[in-house]
Design a protein around this motif. Sequence first.
Motif, PDB file in Angstrom:
ATOM      1  N   LEU A  45      -6.958 -10.847  12.965  1.00  0.00           N
ATOM      2  CA  LEU A  45      -6.940 -12.274  13.293  1.00  0.00           C
ATOM      3  C   LEU A  45      -6.147 -12.517  14.571  1.00  0.00           C
ATOM      4  CD1 LEU A  45      -6.518 -14.053   9.853  1.00  0.00           C
ATOM      5  CD2 LEU A  45      -8.584 -13.576  11.127  1.00  0.00           C
ATOM      6  N   PHE A  46      -5.019 -11.800  14.730  1.00  0.00           N
ATOM      7  CA  PHE A  46      -4.258 -11.875  15.979  1.00  0.00           C
ATOM      8  C   PHE A  46      -5.126 -11.448  17.153  1.00  0.00           C
ATOM      9  CE2 PHE A  46       0.023 -11.602  13.770  1.00  0.00           C
ATOM     10  CZ  PHE A  46       0.443 -12.826  14.248  1.00  0.00           C
ATOM     11  N   ALA A  47      -5.902 -10.375  16.936  1.00  0.00           N
ATOM     12  CA  ALA A  47      -6.766  -9.872  17.998  1.00  0.00           C
ATOM     13  C   ALA A  47      -7.821 -10.909  18.370  1.00  0.00           C
ATOM     14  CB  ALA A  47      -7.430  -8.575  17.550  1.00  0.00           C
ATOM     15  N   LEU A  48      -8.355 -11.599  17.365  1.00  0.00           N
ATOM     16  CA  LEU A  48      -9.362 -12.628  17.636  1.00  0.00           C
ATOM     17  C   LEU A  48      -8.763 -13.794  18.418  1.00  0.00           C
ATOM     18  CD1 LEU A  48     -11.405 -12.878  14.352  1.00  0.00           C
ATOM     19  CD2 LEU A  48     -12.244 -12.264  16.598  1.00  0.00           C
ATOM     20  N   LEU A  49      -7.459 -14.056  18.204  1.00  0.00           N
ATOM     21  CA  LEU A  49      -6.801 -15.130  18.941  1.00  0.00           C
ATOM     22  C   LEU A  49      -6.471 -14.725  20.371  1.00  0.00           C
ATOM     23  CD1 LEU A  49      -4.334 -16.422  16.225  1.00  0.00           C
ATOM     24  CD2 LEU A  49      -6.147 -17.729  17.293  1.00  0.00           C
ATOM     25  N   GLY A  50      -6.713 -13.466  20.715  1.00  0.00           N
ATOM     26  CA  GLY A  50      -6.401 -12.996  22.064  1.00  0.00           C
ATOM     27  C   GLY A  50      -4.981 -12.515  22.215  1.00  0.00           C
ATOM     28  N   ALA A  51      -4.223 -12.464  21.105  1.00  0.00           N
ATOM     29  CA  ALA A  51      -2.843 -11.996  21.168  1.00  0.00           C
ATOM     30  C   ALA A  51      -2.826 -10.497  20.871  1.00  0.00           C
ATOM     31  CB  ALA A  51      -1.977 -12.761  20.175  1.00  0.00           C
ATOM     32  N   SER A  52      -3.225  -9.715  21.868  1.00  0.00           N
ATOM     33  CA  SER A  52      -3.392  -8.283  21.620  1.00  0.00           C
ATOM     34  C   SER A  52      -2.061  -7.602  21.339  1.00  0.00           C
ATOM     35  CB  SER A  52      -4.091  -7.621  22.799  1.00  0.00           C
ATOM     36  OG  SER A  52      -3.475  -8.003  23.991  1.00  0.00           O
ATOM     37  N   PHE A  53      -0.981  -8.093  21.989  1.00  0.00           N
ATOM     38  CA  PHE A  53       0.334  -7.484  21.756  1.00  0.00           C
ATOM     39  C   PHE A  53       0.756  -7.662  20.302  1.00  0.00           C
ATOM     40  CE2 PHE A  53       5.032  -7.825  21.828  1.00  0.00           C
ATOM     41  CZ  PHE A  53       5.304  -6.515  22.158  1.00  0.00           C
ATOM     42  N   PHE A  54       0.532  -8.873  19.779  1.00  0.00           N
ATOM     43  CA  PHE A  54       0.928  -9.122  18.399  1.00  0.00           C
ATOM     44  C   PHE A  54       0.059  -8.332  17.430  1.00  0.00           C
ATOM     45  CE2 PHE A  54       2.810 -12.888  20.372  1.00  0.00           C
ATOM     46  CZ  PHE A  54       4.100 -12.665  19.965  1.00  0.00           C
ATOM     47  N   ALA A  55      -1.211  -8.148  17.783  1.00  0.00           N
ATOM     48  CA  ALA A  55      -2.064  -7.315  16.936  1.00  0.00           C
ATOM     49  C   ALA A  55      -1.519  -5.896  16.879  1.00  0.00           C
ATOM     50  CB  ALA A  55      -3.495  -7.325  17.467  1.00  0.00           C
ATOM     51  N   ALA A  56      -1.118  -5.369  18.044  1.00  0.00           N
ATOM     52  CA  ALA A  56      -0.576  -4.011  18.087  1.00  0.00           C
ATOM     53  C   ALA A  56       0.736  -3.933  17.315  1.00  0.00           C
ATOM     54  CB  ALA A  56      -0.372  -3.571  19.531  1.00  0.00           C
ATOM     55  N   GLN A  58       1.676  -5.866  14.873  1.00  0.00           N
ATOM     56  CA  GLN A  58       1.356  -5.989  13.454  1.00  0.00           C
ATOM     57  C   GLN A  58       1.005  -4.634  12.858  1.00  0.00           C
ATOM     58  OE1 GLN A  58       1.390  -8.955  11.865  1.00  0.00           O
ATOM     59  NE2 GLN A  58       0.621  -8.294   9.892  1.00  0.00           N
ATOM     60  N   ILE A  59       0.170  -3.878  13.578  1.00  0.00           N
ATOM     61  CA  ILE A  59      -0.216  -2.562  13.068  1.00  0.00           C
ATOM     62  C   ILE A  59       0.960  -1.605  13.122  1.00  0.00           C
ATOM     63  CG2 ILE A  59      -1.670  -0.564  13.565  1.00  0.00           C
ATOM     64  CD1 ILE A  59      -3.849  -2.527  14.383  1.00  0.00           C
ATOM     65  N   LEU A  60       1.687  -1.634  14.249  1.00  0.00           N
ATOM     66  CA  LEU A  60       2.776  -0.670  14.455  1.00  0.00           C
ATOM     67  C   LEU A  60       3.909  -0.896  13.475  1.00  0.00           C
ATOM     68  CD1 LEU A  60       3.038   1.462  16.794  1.00  0.00           C
ATOM     69  CD2 LEU A  60       4.755  -0.056  17.735  1.00  0.00           C
ATOM     70  N   VAL A  61       4.363  -2.144  13.351  1.00  0.00           N
ATOM     71  CA  VAL A  61       5.559  -2.422  12.551  1.00  0.00           C
ATOM     72  C   VAL A  61       5.194  -2.654  11.096  1.00  0.00           C
ATOM     73  CG1 VAL A  61       7.445  -4.026  12.187  1.00  0.00           C
ATOM     74  CG2 VAL A  61       6.880  -3.296  14.481  1.00  0.00           C
ATOM     75  N   ILE A  63       2.173  -2.236   9.316  1.00  0.00           N
ATOM     76  CA  ILE A  63       1.469  -1.171   8.605  1.00  0.00           C
ATOM     77  C   ILE A  63       2.200   0.148   8.768  1.00  0.00           C
ATOM     78  CG2 ILE A  63      -0.698   0.095   8.463  1.00  0.00           C
ATOM     79  CD1 ILE A  63      -2.102  -2.407   9.356  1.00  0.00           C
ATOM     80  N   GLY A  64       2.673   0.413  10.004  1.00  0.00           N
ATOM     81  CA  GLY A  64       3.278   1.716  10.279  1.00  0.00           C
ATOM     82  C   GLY A  64       4.631   1.903   9.642  1.00  0.00           C
ATOM     83  N   ALA A  65       5.393   0.827   9.487  1.00  0.00           N
ATOM     84  CA  ALA A  65       6.747   1.001   8.982  1.00  0.00           C
ATOM     85  C   ALA A  65       6.985   0.268   7.665  1.00  0.00           C
ATOM     86  CB  ALA A  65       7.754   0.545  10.030  1.00  0.00           C
ATOM     87  N   ILE A  66       6.670  -1.024   7.622  1.00  0.00           N
ATOM     88  CA  ILE A  66       7.063  -1.801   6.443  1.00  0.00           C
ATOM     89  C   ILE A  66       6.237  -1.408   5.227  1.00  0.00           C
ATOM     90  CG2 ILE A  66       7.095  -4.139   5.476  1.00  0.00           C
ATOM     91  CD1 ILE A  66       8.115  -5.112   8.134  1.00  0.00           C
ATOM     92  N   ALA A  67       4.914  -1.219   5.426  1.00  0.00           N
ATOM     93  CA  ALA A  67       4.082  -0.825   4.283  1.00  0.00           C
ATOM     94  C   ALA A  67       4.479   0.561   3.789  1.00  0.00           C
ATOM     95  CB  ALA A  67       2.612  -0.855   4.678  1.00  0.00           C
ATOM     96  N   ILE A  68       4.825   1.451   4.735  1.00  0.00           N
ATOM     97  CA  ILE A  68       5.256   2.796   4.337  1.00  0.00           C
ATOM     98  C   ILE A  68       6.570   2.716   3.575  1.00  0.00           C
ATOM     99  CG2 ILE A  68       5.940   5.051   5.234  1.00  0.00           C
ATOM    100  CD1 ILE A  68       2.951   4.405   5.456  1.00  0.00           C
ATOM    101  N   LEU A  69       7.467   1.832   4.050  1.00  0.00           N
ATOM    102  CA  LEU A  69       8.753   1.628   3.364  1.00  0.00           C
ATOM    103  C   LEU A  69       8.516   1.142   1.939  1.00  0.00           C
ATOM    104  CD1 LEU A  69      11.694   1.852   4.418  1.00  0.00           C
ATOM    105  CD2 LEU A  69      11.679  -0.600   4.626  1.00  0.00           C
TER     106      LEU A  69
ATOM    107  N   VAL B  75       9.337  -2.333  19.832  1.00  0.00           N
ATOM    108  CA  VAL B  75       8.533  -3.540  20.037  1.00  0.00           C
ATOM    109  C   VAL B  75       9.220  -4.477  21.020  1.00  0.00           C
ATOM    110  CG1 VAL B  75       7.771  -5.635  18.882  1.00  0.00           C
ATOM    111  CG2 VAL B  75       7.303  -3.433  17.873  1.00  0.00           C
ATOM    112  N   PHE B  76      10.566  -4.579  20.902  1.00  0.00           N
ATOM    113  CA  PHE B  76      11.297  -5.435  21.835  1.00  0.00           C
ATOM    114  C   PHE B  76      11.326  -4.833  23.235  1.00  0.00           C
ATOM    115  CE2 PHE B  76      13.181  -7.492  18.082  1.00  0.00           C
ATOM    116  CZ  PHE B  76      13.055  -8.789  18.492  1.00  0.00           C
ATOM    117  N   LEU B  77      11.440  -3.513  23.311  1.00  0.00           N
ATOM    118  CA  LEU B  77      11.606  -2.887  24.620  1.00  0.00           C
ATOM    119  C   LEU B  77      10.297  -2.725  25.374  1.00  0.00           C
ATOM    120  CD1 LEU B  77      14.314  -0.172  24.035  1.00  0.00           C
ATOM    121  CD2 LEU B  77      14.499  -2.274  25.332  1.00  0.00           C
ATOM    122  N   PHE B  78       9.175  -2.688  24.643  1.00  0.00           N
ATOM    123  CA  PHE B  78       7.900  -2.435  25.319  1.00  0.00           C
ATOM    124  C   PHE B  78       7.519  -3.514  26.343  1.00  0.00           C
ATOM    125  CE2 PHE B  78       3.250  -2.902  25.436  1.00  0.00           C
ATOM    126  CZ  PHE B  78       2.960  -1.734  26.106  1.00  0.00           C
ATOM    127  N   PRO B  79       7.615  -4.824  25.997  1.00  0.00           N
ATOM    128  CA  PRO B  79       7.290  -5.823  27.032  1.00  0.00           C
ATOM    129  C   PRO B  79       8.219  -5.739  28.225  1.00  0.00           C
ATOM    130  CG  PRO B  79       7.422  -6.842  24.890  1.00  0.00           C
ATOM    131  CD  PRO B  79       7.969  -5.474  24.741  1.00  0.00           C
TER     132      PRO B  79
END
Lengths: 172, 118
Positions: A45-56, A58-61, A63-69, B75-79
Amino acid sequence: MSVQQVIFISFALLTVFSAIMVVSLRNLFHAALWLVLALLGIASLFALLGASFFAAVQILVYIGAIAILLIFAVMLTRNIMSDEVTQTNRAWGLAVLLVSVIFFIIIGQISSWSGFSQPLSEFTYTGQETILALGKGFVSPSGFALPFETASVLLLAALLGGVYIAMDKGKE
Amino acid sequence: MLNQWLYIGIFVVISVFLPGVAILLARILSPKKPNAIKNSVYECGVETFDKTWIQFRIQYYLYALVFLIFDVETVFLFPFAVAYNQVPLFMVMEAIIFIAILMGGFLYIWRKGALTWR
């Protein structure tokens, strides 16, 4: 319906469906796996809004960290994996009623706001410029320099607090 | 905008499709002659000697926690790193302070022995 609308509706349905699965499944581990899918839906949904950084992010933090935690937390907890726990209690009907009343009150209040029906203005930044603007905003004194440094202190507190609590003190 | 995401979408579809096809084909093509030995639970070729869902060591959680903190830091440092060429020295110092504060925490948990596997 345009192609974009079809994509949006399918991703929104995916998100809502997996979110319902998260709260209704009895097996905590399966719920955690569905949570990953729900978070992926949010990212799209972030990607559809054009917020590519937030999409990335979202996946990185998320899915990559919090879901694993969360999955680690489930695996670390003894006896919580069993399926005997029910997900509902006696007050669920009342809760559904109250939540839907509050939902319609909130929607009614928001829709009376003049900005609600106004279409969104086109984003002026393109491509990499959004991240550039964000990076400059983080460190410029007229922007968010103080929150940026405060975030560092917050992360430090989370790091020290988490490690202090989670560390095995018996073997020191 | 959507064209950039189309590539990612295609890869997502393929990445779901390929393992799905592999599992489905195996299920369709494989002969099914189950017996007690074939259906028994095994790990790495040997029989299991305990329950499958065991309690894992708390150390894993500690590692995931530290990873999460440094993930958010990235995430903070990348931008900032993208905008590095276009900001004055003063703002670079701010980012260095940001890293230094977290470096203090990193050194603390290192000295505390949270990063050594016990």
